[in-house]
Design a protein around this motif. Structure first.
Motif, PDB file in Angstrom:
ATOM      1  N   ILE A 159       0.834  -1.205   0.000  1.00  0.00           N
ATOM      2  CA  ILE A 159       0.000   0.000   0.000  1.00  0.00           C
ATOM      3  C   ILE A 159       0.875   1.264   0.000  1.00  0.00           C
ATOM      4  N   LEU A 177       2.102   1.629  -3.600  1.00  0.00           N
ATOM      5  CA  LEU A 177       1.096   2.184  -4.501  1.00  0.00           C
ATOM      6  C   LEU A 177       0.906   3.677  -4.257  1.00  0.00           C
ATOM      7  N   VAL A 191      -4.509  -7.011  -3.219  1.00  0.00           N
ATOM      8  CA  VAL A 191      -4.642  -6.459  -4.562  1.00  0.00           C
ATOM      9  C   VAL A 191      -4.658  -7.632  -5.543  1.00  0.00           C
ATOM     10  N   VAL A 219      -7.301  -2.634  -6.105  1.00  0.00           N
ATOM     11  CA  VAL A 219      -7.056  -2.473  -4.672  1.00  0.00           C
ATOM     12  C   VAL A 219      -8.346  -2.723  -3.909  1.00  0.00           C
ATOM     13  N   VAL A 237      -3.904   3.921   0.424  1.00  0.00           N
ATOM     14  CA  VAL A 237      -3.147   4.374  -0.748  1.00  0.00           C
ATOM     15  C   VAL A 237      -3.154   5.894  -0.813  1.00  0.00           C
TER      16      VAL A 237
END
Length: 313
Positions: free
Chosen positions: A102, A105, A130, A135, A143
């Motif tokens: 996370i 991303l 994911v 996601v 994120v």
């Protein structure tokens, strides 16, 4: 790769120097791939030496140290230390996923790291990851918060490190709140109940660190964060009693947090957040946290300070 020279004396150094750079994809179910992702995020968030020429003040070091501890102690899966594969059903592995993939991303959204496809879990899992590039809804806010952190760091220019730490902890807590919810909903067997209780308590302990914007840079971690966690899985109360004194005391406090009624935990955390409102208090987080969890005659003065910070208007 810029890093503090003291890193060469630690077990983290091996994976720091040998993990292959991420190529055309990021497989987060391989230990070395997560560590390579951390390494690149650390390297990519030091514009104009904001965190020092050797990057020692980068707050992302804490995540890398934590993942090394999980690997070293067998918390990522029964065979991880042999083949490097992370069990998708490992509770600790899932928790770290929210604090590696996370953030990655978020860094990608902020333009700090390259856009790479994230590999799906290799097997079905009780946890949500994911998948197909999508996601899970519950992790989308994480994120966004990590993107805000990396955007702040990318813009650079500030010498004050606390805003970056505060943004990092906001994102960290957003992710761990998802982990807490997942642990409450899934069957965590065959992992030992004592170990899962410790993980639940650790998530609660991290809330105290979040409220204090706890430093997670290299110097602070090596000074205060390398001997406070158990080096073995916790399967029975005897495992706790067998730990070295400092780690044992910390684990006992974490287990107490895990079993504390939610109303009492929420009240205590609210009080702690009031104590941590000022920079002065946050600068004294180590002795103040000790006074909260280990009250004794020697820290009576710190307990009085706690009350003073608490009662400030």
């Amino acid at each position: 790769m810029a890093h503090p020279e003291e890193l060469a004396t630690l077990d983290l150094y091996s994976v720091w120097t040998t993990a292959e750079d991420l190529g055309t994809a990021f497989d987060p179910f391989r230990f070395e791939q997560r560590m390579a992702a951390y390494r690149l995020m650390i390297q990519s968030t030091n514009p104009a030496d904001r965190f020092g020429a050797d990057n020692r003040h980068n707050p992302l070091w804490g995540l890398m140290f934590q993942h090394q501890w999980q690997f070293r102690t067998g918390r990522l899966g029964a065979g991880t230390r042999q083949d490097g594969r992370i069990d998708p059903d490992s509770p600790w592995g899932y928790g770290n996923y929210t604090l590696s993939v996370i953030p990655w991303l978020g860094a990608e959204a902020a333009g700090v790291v390259p856009a790479l496809p994230v590999a799906d879990p290799p097997t079905r899992s009780r946890f949500r990851y994911v998948t197909g590039g999508v996601v899970p809804e519950e992790l989308a806010a994480g994120v966004a918060d990590w993107s805000a952190y990396f955007t702040l760091v990318r813009e650079g220019g500030a010498t004050d490190q606390e805003p970056a730490r505060t943004a990092l902890w906001k994102a960290h807590k957003t992710c761990l709140d998802v982990v807490v919810g997942a642990l409450a909903e899934v069957d965590t067997s065959p992992w030992p109940e004592q170990e899962v209780t410790f993980l639940r308590g650790w998530c609660r302990m991290v809330d105290y660190l979040w409220a204090a914007a706890w430093p997670t840079d290299f110097a602070f971690m090596t000074a205060h964060g390398l001997d406070v966690l158990p080096e073995t899985l916790l399967t029975t109360p005897e495992d706790v009693r067998a730990l070295p004194g400092k780690a044992r005391g910390n684990v006992v406090n974490v287990l107490k947090l895990a079993t504390m009624p939610k109303w009492r935990y929420d009240l205590n955390l609210w009080l702690w957040k009031r104590v941590m409102r000022t920079r002065e208090a946050r600068a004294r987080v180590l002795p103040l946290l000790d006074a909260v969890f280990n009250p004794r005659p020697e820290n009576a003065a710190e307990r009085r300070r706690l009350l003073g910070y608490l009662l400030r208007p």
